[in-house]
Design a protein around this motif. Structure first.
Motif, PDB file in Angstrom:
ATOM      1  N   VAL A  38     -57.945  32.907-124.249  1.00  0.00           N
ATOM      2  CA  VAL A  38     -56.974  33.965-124.039  1.00  0.00           C
ATOM      3  C   VAL A  38     -55.752  33.363-123.678  1.00  0.00           C
ATOM      4  O   VAL A  38     -55.815  32.560-122.555  1.00  0.00           O
ATOM      5  CB  VAL A  38     -57.474  35.060-123.295  1.00  0.00           C
ATOM      6  CG1 VAL A  38     -56.286  36.107-122.849  1.00  0.00           C
ATOM      7  CG2 VAL A  38     -58.678  35.905-123.675  1.00  0.00           C
ATOM      8  N   ASP A 209     -57.707  33.720-129.196  1.00  0.00           N
ATOM      9  CA  ASP A 209     -58.232  34.691-129.731  1.00  0.00           C
ATOM     10  C   ASP A 209     -57.634  35.914-129.600  1.00  0.00           C
ATOM     11  O   ASP A 209     -57.370  37.016-130.308  1.00  0.00           O
ATOM     12  CB  ASP A 209     -59.832  35.205-129.216  1.00  0.00           C
ATOM     13  CG  ASP A 209     -60.661  33.842-129.649  1.00  0.00           C
ATOM     14  OD1 ASP A 209     -60.878  33.630-130.850  1.00  0.00           O
ATOM     15  OD2 ASP A 209     -61.383  33.408-128.590  1.00  0.00           O
ATOM     16  N   ARG A 210     -57.172  35.946-128.279  1.00  0.00           N
ATOM     17  CA  ARG A 210     -56.282  37.358-127.634  1.00  0.00           C
ATOM     18  C   ARG A 210     -55.141  36.796-126.899  1.00  0.00           C
ATOM     19  O   ARG A 210     -55.214  35.529-126.408  1.00  0.00           O
ATOM     20  CB  ARG A 210     -57.251  38.316-126.872  1.00  0.00           C
ATOM     21  CG  ARG A 210     -58.118  39.018-127.966  1.00  0.00           C
ATOM     22  CD  ARG A 210     -58.775  40.193-126.970  1.00  0.00           C
ATOM     23  NE  ARG A 210     -59.351  39.734-125.958  1.00  0.00           N
ATOM     24  CZ  ARG A 210     -59.192  39.960-124.588  1.00  0.00           C
ATOM     25  NH1 ARG A 210     -58.066  40.743-124.431  1.00  0.00           N
ATOM     26  NH2 ARG A 210     -59.728  39.413-123.541  1.00  0.00           N
ATOM     27  N   GLU A 222     -50.967  43.578-124.919  1.00  0.00           N
ATOM     28  CA  GLU A 222     -52.375  43.045-125.173  1.00  0.00           C
ATOM     29  C   GLU A 222     -52.531  42.921-126.707  1.00  0.00           C
ATOM     30  O   GLU A 222     -52.409  43.917-127.210  1.00  0.00           O
ATOM     31  CB  GLU A 222     -53.402  43.729-124.331  1.00  0.00           C
ATOM     32  CG  GLU A 222     -55.017  43.119-124.908  1.00  0.00           C
ATOM     33  CD  GLU A 222     -55.977  43.980-124.165  1.00  0.00           C
ATOM     34  OE1 GLU A 222     -55.641  44.839-123.428  1.00  0.00           O
ATOM     35  OE2 GLU A 222     -57.070  43.672-124.365  1.00  0.00           O
ATOM     36  N   GLY A 224     -54.350  40.795-130.329  1.00  0.00           N
ATOM     37  CA  GLY A 224     -55.139  39.872-131.095  1.00  0.00           C
ATOM     38  C   GLY A 224     -54.193  38.591-131.490  1.00  0.00           C
ATOM     39  O   GLY A 224     -52.907  39.100-131.826  1.00  0.00           O
TER      40      GLY A 224
END
Length: 249
Positions: A38, A209-210, A222, A224
């Motif tokens: 992340v 990933d995010r 927030e 992807g």
């Protein structure tokens, strides 16, 4: 019967923190799953470093919760976090300049049995051939970029479940930036989660990933990492929205 989602490895809820009477973070909520990478993005002064320091216990949490692996970390210290498997590589080159590269890494695993510590030192060096070749050199003899790589290797000696990296590319050449971010990919393949603070947005998104974005101590986005139009959305979140409400835009 529906299958419940697994509990996040790291769960932060309503977190507030700062420096003395200066409030910096205003109710941060985020989560990271096991093996997930992340990125935490935002303009300078947004509170990214403060958030990492609050999670790892370097700063007090004035409100909210920090749960890691199902255990409450709020109010703990960095040693307790590291023992639980959460390792924070802080911004800047924090190495011992008067001792060798090998001894820097041995100190990072001071609480391990001797044989296991030696194995982990070799494992950490395997990620960074540039400093493995200088293992007997003093930390102060390394270039700034090599010292940054050594700082990351110190974190790897702990074999963390979650590695938090605060701007690991700072001061590195493009080649070495790719080397460090290649390590992030390798850690993900091994099942290690990474929380990455980085100014090189495109490179950060390529390994993530995010993504979360902060502005003025508030979580404003927030998403992807592969979502369409993300760079434009980040720009809007940083500069073009009412900050507390931008996450829901």
């Amino acid at each position: 019967m529906p299958i419940s989602a697994p509990e996040p490895l790291l769960e932060v809820g309503g977190l507030r923190s700062g420096y003395g009477k200066i409030a910096v973070l205003h109710g941060i909520d985020l989560h990271i799953g096991a093996g997930e990478v992340v990125s935490l993005l935002g303009p300078n002064g947004a509170g990214k470093t403060t958030l990492l320091r609050a999670i790892s216990g370097l700063l007090p949490v004035t409100a909210g919760r920090v749960r890691f692996g199902g255990a409450d970390l709020a109010g703990g210290d960095p040693r307790a976090a590291a023992r639980a498997g959460l390792v924070h590589v802080i911004e800047g080159h924090r190495v011992f300049t008067q001792i060798s590269v090998t001894d820097n890494l041995l100190l990072a695993g001071y609480d391990l049995p001797r044989r296991e510590r030696a194995e982990r030192v070799e494992e950490a060096l395997s990620y960074f051939p540039e400093i493995a070749a200088k293992r007997q050199d003093k930390g102060g003899a390394l270039s700034g970029g090599q010292q940054q790589m050594l700082a990351v290797a110190q974190g790897l000696v702990q074999r963390p479940r979650l590695l938090m990296l605060d701007e690991p590319s700072a001061g590195l050449s493009p080649v070495l930036v790719d080397r460090v971010l290649g390590v992030v990919r390798a850690l993900k393949e091994r099942g290690t989660a990474v929380l990455l603070v980085e100014q090189l947005i495109e490179k950060a998104l390529a390994v993530s990933d995010r993504v979360y974005a902060l502005a003025q101590g508030h979580l404003v986005l927030e998403a992807g990492a592969g979502e369409a139009d993300l760079p434009h959305r980040l720009e809007r979140a940083y500069f073009g929205q009412d900050v507390p409400n931008a996450l829901h835009a």
